[in-house]
Motif scaffolding. Structure first.
Motif, PDB file in Angstrom:
ATOM      1  N   PHE A 129       4.697  -0.144  48.515  1.00 44.09           N
ATOM      2  CA  PHE A 129       3.929   1.039  48.142  1.00 44.09           C
ATOM      3  C   PHE A 129       2.652   0.629  47.407  1.00 44.09           C
ATOM      4  CE2 PHE A 129       8.300   2.971  48.116  1.00 44.09           C
ATOM      5  CZ  PHE A 129       8.127   3.723  49.266  1.00 44.09           C
ATOM      6  N   ARG A 130       2.787  -0.346  46.527  1.00 44.78           N
ATOM      7  CA  ARG A 130       1.638  -0.845  45.765  1.00 44.78           C
ATOM      8  C   ARG A 130       0.637  -1.516  46.708  1.00 44.78           C
ATOM      9  NH1 ARG A 130       0.482  -2.429  40.466  1.00 44.78           N
ATOM     10  NH2 ARG A 130      -0.668  -4.384  40.259  1.00 44.78           N
ATOM     11  N   ASP A 131       1.157  -2.336  47.614  1.00 44.34           N
ATOM     12  CA  ASP A 131       0.284  -3.014  48.576  1.00 44.34           C
ATOM     13  C   ASP A 131      -0.465  -2.002  49.440  1.00 44.34           C
ATOM     14  OD1 ASP A 131       1.179  -5.456  47.614  1.00 44.34           O
ATOM     15  OD2 ASP A 131       2.660  -5.711  49.207  1.00 44.34           O
ATOM     16  N   THR A 132       0.256  -1.001  49.924  1.00 50.24           N
ATOM     17  CA  THR A 132      -0.355   0.037  50.756  1.00 50.24           C
ATOM     18  C   THR A 132      -1.428   0.781  49.970  1.00 50.24           C
ATOM     19  OG1 THR A 132       1.669   0.285  52.040  1.00 50.24           O
ATOM     20  CG2 THR A 132       0.095   2.119  52.121  1.00 50.24           C
ATOM     21  N   PHE A 133      -1.134   1.115  48.728  1.00 51.96           N
ATOM     22  CA  PHE A 133      -2.097   1.799  47.870  1.00 51.96           C
ATOM     23  C   PHE A 133      -3.382   0.976  47.754  1.00 51.96           C
ATOM     24  CE2 PHE A 133      -3.929   2.272  43.617  1.00 51.96           C
ATOM     25  CZ  PHE A 133      -4.181   3.635  43.583  1.00 51.96           C
ATOM     26  N   ALA A 134      -3.246  -0.309  47.480  1.00 48.71           N
ATOM     27  CA  ALA A 134      -4.414  -1.178  47.311  1.00 48.71           C
ATOM     28  C   ALA A 134      -5.221  -1.267  48.601  1.00 48.71           C
ATOM     29  CB  ALA A 134      -3.977  -2.567  46.866  1.00 48.71           C
ATOM     30  N   VAL A 135      -4.563  -1.560  49.701  1.00 53.39           N
ATOM     31  CA  VAL A 135      -5.260  -1.749  50.970  1.00 53.39           C
ATOM     32  C   VAL A 135      -5.916  -0.449  51.438  1.00 53.39           C
ATOM     33  CG1 VAL A 135      -4.945  -2.295  53.416  1.00 53.39           C
ATOM     34  CG2 VAL A 135      -3.880  -3.730  51.664  1.00 53.39           C
ATOM     35  N   LEU A 139      -7.104   0.177  38.875  1.00 58.56           N
ATOM     36  CA  LEU A 139      -5.985   1.059  39.218  1.00 58.56           C
ATOM     37  C   LEU A 139      -4.662   0.297  39.315  1.00 58.56           C
ATOM     38  CD1 LEU A 139      -7.794   3.247  41.874  1.00 58.56           C
ATOM     39  CD2 LEU A 139      -6.960   4.017  39.647  1.00 58.56           C
ATOM     40  N   LEU A 140      -4.746  -0.961  39.746  1.00 56.85           N
ATOM     41  CA  LEU A 140      -3.535  -1.784  39.871  1.00 56.85           C
ATOM     42  C   LEU A 140      -3.128  -2.410  38.541  1.00 56.85           C
ATOM     43  CD1 LEU A 140      -4.325  -3.587  43.246  1.00 56.85           C
ATOM     44  CD2 LEU A 140      -2.666  -1.746  42.864  1.00 56.85           C
ATOM     45  N   GLY A 141      -4.018  -2.342  37.556  1.00 55.53           N
ATOM     46  CA  GLY A 141      -3.704  -2.921  36.252  1.00 55.53           C
ATOM     47  C   GLY A 141      -3.891  -4.424  36.196  1.00 55.53           C
ATOM     48  N   HIS A 142      -4.683  -4.961  37.113  1.00 60.76           N
ATOM     49  CA  HIS A 142      -4.935  -6.400  37.100  1.00 60.76           C
ATOM     50  C   HIS A 142      -5.845  -6.768  35.938  1.00 60.76           C
ATOM     51  CE1 HIS A 142      -4.002  -6.813  41.686  1.00 60.76           C
ATOM     52  NE2 HIS A 142      -2.915  -6.764  40.952  1.00 60.76           N
ATOM     53  N   ALA A 143      -5.610  -7.930  35.357  1.00 58.99           N
ATOM     54  CA  ALA A 143      -6.425  -8.408  34.238  1.00 58.99           C
ATOM     55  C   ALA A 143      -7.820  -8.805  34.692  1.00 58.99           C
ATOM     56  CB  ALA A 143      -5.733  -9.592  33.569  1.00 58.99           C
TER      57      ALA A 143
END
Length: 121
Positions: free
Chosen positions: A60-66, A81-85
């Motif tokens: 779900f996270r991967d789909t959201f990002a792509v 949005l993904l919370g990456h640093a």
């Protein structure tokens, strides 16, 4: 903690715990993983060759990002949005897998050149 201690007992099944009955696994992650595993079993998602696809909640996270990248959301915003640093993490994780995004970028450059009157080569 004081506010929790002052809460009326109410319909709690176990007075030692506020949000858990005291029975079973208190780990919410494990509960969600079981639920998603069951959902994926019911969905029976297949690969193009007809074999069952191994699914996991991170999809779900991967789909959201792509999908956001394909919708031309800037990668720095997707990263937030993904919370990456760092946006570098997002680039490393998702940019190589988005061929359609590369085609979009190429088309954007072509359109810019056409608008500027530069011959298409």
């Amino acid at each position: 903690m004081t506010a929790l201690k002052e809460m009326p007992d109410g319909p709690r099944p176990n007075p030692r715990y506020y949000f858990w009955s005291g029975n079973g696994d208190p780990n919410a992650v494990a509960n969600w993983q079981r639920a998603y595993r069951r959902l994926f079993e019911i969905a029976a998602i297949q690969k193009p060759d007809g074999s069952l696809k191994r699914c996991h909640p991170h999809m779900f996270r991967d789909t959201f990002a792509v999908e956001n990248l394909l919708a031309r959301v800037p990668i720095d915003q997707v990263s937030l949005l993904l919370g990456h640093a760092s946006v570098k993490i997002t680039e490393k994780s998702y940019a190589p897998f988005v061929k359609a995004r590369q085609r979009q970028l190429q088309e954007s450059v072509r359109n810019a050149w056409k608008s500027a009157g530069v011959a298409d080569r």
